[in-house]
Design a protein around this motif. Structure first.
Motif: not given
Ligand SMILES: Cc1ncc(COP(=O)(O)O)c(C=O)c1O
Length: 388
Positions: A95-96, A171, A199, A202, A234
């Motif tokens: 996601v990041v 988060n 995003d 979660h 997650k």
């Molecule tokens: C809100 C949120 N977005 C993205 C991520 C990380 O996502 P990814 O590992 O798919 O990049 C996290 C991980 O803690 C998160 O809490």
């Protein structure tokens, strides 16, 4: 012993949470309760699918085929009551990564991007990394519960916001935004023509009595001006397999996003991520509902114990396995708080200040571990406070 009670030794598995304890907390005997992965094994169906795939022994270039896409479409329909189509999907290792791609593909340098602080640290990084401007819409507290400051939200939108990165569930504060709250955000974003990058990583992890709603499912207009980021990582503890996806019905947005992935050399999910995602979505529901019960009961355990035996206060959350703890009663700054938790309590938490300067007296605790470990962490904190 239940699947969520078994303690698995994660040391020497190249685990960020367990194998970096000494580096991050300066002592081997700190109990790690920070980075957002779980100390539980993934559902058996996922493990079996991976073993079966490994038995084949050939790991060549892999396609994301219709059966993987259907598993996602079905999951979102079943779990989130949102009817999406498989061609709305784009794939990403995380996601990041998608946030980085979306910011580059859909906004311009110097554009103002709104975030609701305190918030997941990479939200700041993705805006700054591409020379966009961070505009904060700080959340406000109503007792122990975080709320959206809609007056400030509109004020900021009026000043010209290109995109809004929403975190739902949020988060670190643990709120799952209600339909009413989402509708208000949608109305304002429609009025001021703001792109929503949502995003929702979660989203599967709401408490049993709470319901997650995808903001894009609120109206067709907002769906067409949004990108929703989701993943099974997650939900089923698959972060190391790096498989996630973005959803948008808007062809122009999707093509820009896909072009960004392509330009930066990304093409498709890895073999094991693909396999795990499909198995988790097809066979993981029962496991997930068991997990949600456990997390909910862990949340209440932490809240009850800390609030009964200490002056720490736990935010009123609706989901996620991340507990947001108000430590202002200790009268310590961010440095002092970190020192207290690392050196006196010997519990490795995330520092609130990393999520926003307004949160320097907060800490974030990961409660996705067997109860025995959770109890140990909570008692260490209580004991250390009693010894002060
Ligand atoms: C809100 C949120 N977005 C993205 C991520 C990380 O996502 P990814 O590992 O798919 O990049 C996290 C991980 O803690 C998160 O809490």
């Amino acid at each position: 012993m239940g699947i969520f009670e078994t303690i698995h030794n994660r040391k020497n598995t190249r685990s960020v949470k367990w194998d970096l304890v000494k580096d991050l907390f300066q002592s081997e005997d700190v109990l790690p309760m920070w980075v957002a992965d779980m100390d539980f094994q993934a559902p058996e169906a996922v493990n079996q699918a991976l073993i079966e795939r490994a038995t084949h022994g050939i790991y060549g270039y892999t396609i994301v085929d219709e059966s993987v896409k259907s598993s996602i479409v079905n999951w979102i329909s079943k779990r989130h009551h949102w009817k999406i189509e498989s061609h709305w999907l784009s794939f990403s290792p995380g996601v990041v990564t998608t946030l980085h791609m979306a910011i580059q593909a859909l906004t311009e340098p110097d554009d103002a991007i709104l975030i609701q602080t305190p918030v997941y640290t990479p939200f700041y990084n993705v805006i700054e990394a591409h020379n966009r401007k961070i505009v904060r819409n700080p959340l406000i507290l109503d007792g122990n519960k975080y709320m959206i400051d809609f007056l400030d939200f509109e004020e900021k939108l009026k000043q010209g916001i290109k995109a809004f990165i929403l975190c739902n569930p949020h988060n670190p504060v643990g709120r799952v935004w209600t339909k009413e709250e989402l509708e208000k955000m949608v109305t304002l974003c429609e009025e001021y023509n703001v792109l929503i990058i949502s995003d929702e990583i979660h989203s599967d992890l709401t408490f049993p009595n709470k319901k997650h709603i995808s903001i894009a499912s609120i109206s067709e207009e907002i769906a067409n001006n949004s990108v929703t980021c989701m993943a099974p990582s997650k939900t089923f503890n698959l972060a190391g397999l790096q498989a996630s996806y973005a959803i948008t019905p808007n062809k122009i947005i999707r093509e820009k996003l896909d072009q960004q992935f392509f330009t930066q050399g990304f093409h498709g999910l890895n073999t094991m991520g693909n396999t795990a995602l499909e198995a988790a979505y097809n066979y993981g529901e029962e496991w997930l509902d068991g997990l949600r019960e456990i997390i909910h009961s862990h949340y209440h355990f932490v809240k009850d114990k800390l609030e009964k035996h200490t002056k720490l206060r736990v935010s009123d959350g609706d989901g996620t396995y991340l507990v947001w703890i108000d430590c202002s009663s200790l009268n310590l700054d961010a440095k002092g708080l970190k020192k207290f938790f690392n050196e006196e309590a010997k519990v490795g938490l995330n520092a609130g200040v990393d999520y926003g300067k307004e949160a320097e007296q907060y800490m974030r605790m990961n409660i996705a571990c067997p109860k025995e470990i959770l109890e140990e962490g909570v008692y260490r904190i209580i004991q250390a406070l009693q010894n002060r």
